[in-house]
Scaffold this motif. Structure first.
Motif, PDB file in Angstrom:
ATOM      1  N   PHE A 406       8.125   3.057  -5.875  1.00 58.35           N
ATOM      2  CA  PHE A 406       8.100   2.998  -7.207  1.00 58.35           C
ATOM      3  C   PHE A 406       7.102   1.945  -7.822  1.00 58.35           C
ATOM      4  O   PHE A 406       7.328   1.249  -8.116  1.00 58.35           O
ATOM      5  N   GLU A 407       5.669   2.149  -8.131  1.00 61.34           N
ATOM      6  CA  GLU A 407       5.028   0.620  -8.424  1.00 61.34           C
ATOM      7  C   GLU A 407       4.099   0.922  -9.714  1.00 61.34           C
ATOM      8  O   GLU A 407       3.530   2.372  -9.748  1.00 61.34           O
ATOM      9  N   ASN A 408       4.231  -0.359 -10.210  1.00 61.30           N
ATOM     10  CA  ASN A 408       2.602  -0.430 -12.093  1.00 61.30           C
ATOM     11  C   ASN A 408       2.078  -1.482 -10.965  1.00 61.30           C
ATOM     12  O   ASN A 408       2.736  -2.289 -10.114  1.00 61.30           O
ATOM     13  N   THR A 409       0.860  -1.848 -11.822  1.00 65.26           N
ATOM     14  CA  THR A 409       0.318  -3.076 -11.869  1.00 65.26           C
ATOM     15  C   THR A 409       0.423  -3.873 -12.632  1.00 65.26           C
ATOM     16  O   THR A 409      -0.420  -3.258 -14.017  1.00 65.26           O
ATOM     17  N   LEU A 410       0.723  -5.206 -12.285  1.00 61.49           N
ATOM     18  CA  LEU A 410       0.237  -5.981 -13.991  1.00 61.49           C
ATOM     19  C   LEU A 410      -1.104  -6.812 -13.181  1.00 61.49           C
ATOM     20  O   LEU A 410      -1.710  -7.502 -12.250  1.00 61.49           O
ATOM     21  N   VAL A 411      -2.289  -6.373 -14.404  1.00 58.79           N
ATOM     22  CA  VAL A 411      -2.727  -7.299 -14.209  1.00 58.79           C
ATOM     23  C   VAL A 411      -3.639  -7.643 -15.219  1.00 58.79           C
ATOM     24  O   VAL A 411      -3.748  -8.262 -16.469  1.00 58.79           O
TER      25      VAL A 411
END
Length: 991
Positions: A406-411
């Protein structure tokens, strides 16, 4: 029965060479109290019904025959259990107490309120196996069947029937915090006195239940009523629901705490943990599961066709630091679960890491003898080494792995990208980014604000921002809730050190990143200052895919210190990070399902899969199931995606249901081996001691290997064929048979293997495997720690001056330095003790710099029976409480306790006159106490030093001394670089 008081010797030892006068008896004890008063569990040596072999001519054997099932309700069992209860009552009356609760099935013991003297008296009684405080332990807190290969046309469920029937005819016992009966995961047909389903499940008017099982046995349980459950509400899914609140109710009645508002004095779950573990193990198939707007589709446990029996042993009160899972409740539940007839038990509750001489572990030994499979959580203290709990060979200890990303990306504003755990489905555009401590209320502690503790953030500063919170101390979801309270639009949760990444349901979008990303985030915040910003992108937008499965950061690791690292623990791994299962809505934000992480979540996968196997192979023993799971398991992955070899983290690897139903061979340990193992661990079971390395386990481990080590595993075939044997052990060569052949099902073959070190680093564990390839493929994990030298544990010499040779086998060519310490002169006490009495020394001060302490007791009459106990005290204050540091209580006249690197402080020893010999009473003895320091007497010298060594070849050196005093004894140490244990040198000048 022995006198309750301890007779003081009148001894005071404050130096290394103090003389000890003769002990004098006293009317009242003047020494410290060994135990404090309170609620205790007392286990007796006499075998419980599940283990009783018929040794007493008055009672026939009650333990199950090979291939048979234990029957708690048989006439023999009933008669024998009544006998045990009578003996428990008699023993309790002798010390002036009463039995509050009795165990007779998996363990033989009782719960009682004991004074300090009563506890001490029972602890030193030969009829007693152990006395332990009734302690409280903590719980070890997407569709995992997909990740394990259970689903699909070629999945294990389909090939063995279908999903809904997996585990049919079996019962999984859940020892936990209860269950939420309204959950769809526990749906079933209402029970009546008329048979329900193929397995003839019925319930009578008093709430008792009955179910025919796949193995031909019967489950006879109870559906108890209570708070929140006024009527029996069991069904064809949940066929038993019991609760054990006595210790909890006593606790809250005698403290300032109260029952938590969401707790129920019934089998109803007030926490959610038990509901989660039960539904993970054997929850029914539920369709269209949706949580917080996210659709998850189908959901079920590992054995959706199995029935569940709930045993509530864990409780919540109003103090976050109390409540818990009580030892006495667990023992009661284990007894009932075995007597009821469960097939598998899940125990997602913490346990001891440094011993298996533990009431619950011993009770599980009895349950395993009765044919019950036990899965237990490894613990959540990883990634530190030697933190694994439940180190007994008769149960299966489970590590946790990841199973879905379960992943999202911090930019970050400078373009850096970091994938983290997140279940949020909303993008966050470029938004100012701040450290939580920089938006703290003026009144808040900056350290607390950095953790995003409740009521620490200032809405005037945090509104509209992404706030960075450090993980720790407080619940993860509480941190994002504090950011939301202060007006933040999103949060970043940062690991301060290596740990798991967890996708939780947060009230605002949140990304959880690891310690490496965290350092980069904090560095960016410092460099960008007020211009710091970030955005959230959905999914993993980095150029690196996160490997699956990996051992969870929190999962406890070996080596197991409880048995000198000679048993590999954990045994196996299963999904435990971000596991979706049913929960209790009141304590889970009104959710019916939620994501939990912990080895608590991993263990029920194994308990449920065991039930799945038992439904198909009801004749398989618990150890055959364990063997099938372990030898067919797959390696997990490391952070780079390569196959992991770290057996101290993953055990045999992650469970592989597509392979474990046809293993080809079983490697099974027996009850006789377990009892021998317990004897070697300090419990006198009546069976000769057996070294942990000699247990017939589906794994191999040894904590100290000097040069070479040999093992033999006995295998029994489950099919015919020929298997090639290959040993892969980096840093070692290996000798093993080239093949194993099974001409018939049930053939028994031995597999001897000898490992010889080549270049494996000293003092570090090396990992490898034995692979059997043929009709099936099996892997036996191996973990060996080479040391520089195999040296004797002891050496002896005589005379005021002299020498002796010491033979060692080094692991490598070169030179080996031997460090000699001592010699320490004996502090000798010539005295006597009456039969049935105890003699306690006065305070012995152990100063800094003592490398080894020995307490050596020699009875003049070798037909007598003395016992020796050594205690470490808080101080030399006579009223102090002190703890057992070592004991030797065999049936012989002479006893010895060794303490390596004893902590400086106060010590006492106690000599118990258990039984007089032919010379009668009093029992005369000689007690020698040694405190070994680097400098001693006798000019102890090693020659040659260093010793010239040739790898794997025995060589000798000479150790000599001079100028000792005649008529006494001395003790020294010989230490070797790279070895884990010294040689203890004994010099006797009395001859």
């Amino acid at each position: 029965m022995r006198a309750l008081g301890l007779a003081s010797t009148g001894l005071l030892v404050t130096g290394l060479t103090a003389a000890m006068p003769t002990a004098q008896a006293a009317e009242e004890p003047t020494g410290p109290t060994t135990y404090d008063s309170g609620r205790y569990v007392v286990l007796l040596r006499e075998a419980p019904a599940a283990s009783y072999a018929g040794d007493d001519s008055r009672y026939p054997a009650t333990r199950p025959t090979e291939g048979g099932a234990f029957r708690a309700d048989s006439q023999a069992s009933t008669q024998y259990r009544r006998h045990l209860e009578r003996e428990q009552d008699r023993l309790a009356r002798e010390v002036g107490t009463e039995v509050l609760s009795s165990f007779t099935v998996a363990s033989n013991g009782f719960v009682a309120e004991l004074s300090a003297d009563e506890a001490l008296d029972l602890a030193t009684d030969r009829r007693v196996l152990l006395v332990a405080k009734d302690v409280k332990r903590e719980m070890d807190t997407w569709e995992t069947p997909d990740s394990l290969g259970l689903t699909g046309r070629r999945g294990a469920w389909k090939e063995s029937g279908n999903r809904k029937k997996a585990g049919a005819g079996t019962v999984v016992g859940i020892l936990d915090s209860g269950y939420w009966p309204e959950s769809p995961s526990f749906a079933g047909k209402q029970l009546t006195s008329a048979p329900q389903t193929k397995w003839d499940i019925t319930m009578s008017g008093d709430g008792s239940t009955r179910m025919e099982k796949a193995d031909g046995g019967v489950f006879n349980g109870a559906c108890e009523t209570g708070e929140g459950m006024p009527d029996p509400i069991c069904n064809t899914k949940v066929v038993g629901a019991r609760y054990y609140s006595e210790a909890f109710e006593e606790d809250i009645a005698t403290t300032d705490t109260e029952k938590a508002e969401t707790e129920f004095l019934s089998a109803r779950d007030g926490d959610g943990h038990g509901t989660h573990t039960a539904s993970t193990a054997a929850g029914a198939l539920v369709k269209d599961v949706s949580v917080e707007g996210r659709d998850f589709g189908k959901l079920s446990g590992m054995a959706p066709g199995a029935a569940l029996a709930i045993y509530k042993v864990c409780w919540e009160d109003t103090d976050p630091d109390s409540g818990g899972c009580y030892t006495s409740a667990s023992l009661d539940a284990i007894d009932d679960a075995v007597a009821d007839g469960v097939d598998s038990i899940n125990y997602s509750i913490s346990g001891a890491t440094d011993t298996v001489v533990d009431a619950v572990e011993v009770a599980f030994e009895g349950a395993a003898e009765a044919g019950v499979f036990i899965a237990a959580s490894a613990g959540n203290s990883g990634p530190d080494a030697s933190t694994v709990a439940h180190n007994s060979p008769w149960l299966t200890t489970v590590a946790s792995t990841t199973h879905v990303n379960f992943e999202n990306t911090l930019v970050l504003g400078d373009g850096q990208k970091f994938a983290g755990a997140s279940i949020a489905g909303t993008k966050i555009p470029r938004t100012p980014l701040v450290d939580a401590k920089d938006v703290a209320l003026e009144s808040a502690d900056p350290a607390e604000a950095e953790l995003c503790a409740a009521d620490t953030l200032d809405p005037a500063l945090a509104e509209g921002l992404i706030v960075v919170c450090k993980r720790g101390v407080y619940a993860r979801v509480d941190k994002s809730a504090e950011v939301a309270r202060a007006g933040g639009v999103a949060s970043v949760l940062v690991n301060p050190s290596e740990n798991s990444l967890d996708a939780d349901f947060h009230v605002i979008p949140t990304i959880h990143v690891d310690e490496v990303a965290g350092e980069a985030v904090y560095a960016y915040l410092e460099s960008a200052g007020d211009d710091a910003a970030a955005r959230f992108a959905l999914g993993n937008r980095t150029d690196k895919t996160t490997p699956l499965p990996q051992v969870s950061g929190f999962s406890s690791r070996g080596p197991a210190v409880a048995n000198e690292s000679d048993i590999l623990k954990p045994d196996i791994a299963a999904p435990g990070s971000s596991v979706l299962a049913a929960v209790a809505p009141p304590t889970n934000s009104d959710r019916d399902y939620d994501l939990y992480s912990g080895t608590s979540m991993a263990a029920p996968h194994i308990a449920g899969l065991a039930a799945f196997m038992q439904g198909l192979h009801p004749d398989w023993t618990p150890q055959e199931i364990q063997s099938a799971m372990m030898t067919t398991a797959k390696p997990t992955r490391d952070s780079e995606g390569a196959k992991s070899t770290d057996a101290l983290a993953q055990g045999a690897g992650i469970v592989n249901p597509k392979k474990f139903l046809d293993p080809g061979w079983f490697i099974s340990s027996s009850a006789q081996e377990w009892r021998g193992f317990l004897t070697g661990q300090g419990l006198d079971t009546g069976v000769p001691a057996l070294a942990p390395t000699e247990l017939n386990l589906p794994s191999i481990a040894q904590g100290q290997v000097a040069g070479s080590a040999s093992f033999t595993r006995t295998l029994q075939s489950s099919m015919t064929g020929t298997w090639n044997v290959r040993v892969d052990m980096p840093g070692f060569t290996a000798e093993a048979p080239a093949t194993l052949v099974a001409g018939r099902v049930g053939d028994i073959e031995e597999l001897p293997v000898t490992f010889t070190r080549t270049d494996a680093p000293l003092g570090e564990f090396a990992f490898g495997k034995i692979v059997l390839s043929g009709p099936t493929k099996l892997r036996i994990p191996v973990a060996l720690r080479p040391v520089s030298v195999k040296a004797p544990l002891s050496a002896e010499g005589t005379g005021t001056e002299g020498s002796t040779d010491v033979a060692i086998t080094p692991a490598q060519d070169g030179e080996l330095e031997v460090v000699a310490k001592g010699l320490a002169k004996a502090m000798t006490l010539d005295s006597a003790v009456e039969g049935g009495q105890q003699v306690l020394s006065e305070c012995i001060e152990v100063p800094e710099g003592v490398d080894h302490a020995r307490f050596d007791l020699d009875a003049v009459d070798d037909t007598a029976d003395l016992d020796l106990f050594v205690y470490a005290a808080e101080s030399c204050d006579p009223s102090t409480i002190y703890a057992l540091a070592g004991q030797s209580a065999t049936g012989s006249a002479d006893e010895r306790v060794d303490l390596t690197d004893p902590a400086p402080g106060a010590y006492y020893y106690e000599i118990d006159g258990y039984a007089a010999g032919e010379a009668g009473s009093p029992i005369e003895f000689v007690m020698d106490t040694f405190l070994v320091t680097p400098e001693g007497e006798g000019d102890l010298t090693v020659s040659p030093n260093p010793v010239v060594t040739t790898a794997n070849e025995e060589t000798t050196f000479e150790v000599s001394w001079t100028g000792l005093e005649a008529g006494t004894r001395y003790l020294g140490l010989l230490e070797y670089a790279g070895a884990l244990a010294p040689t203890v040198l004994e010099v006797d000048t009395t001859e």
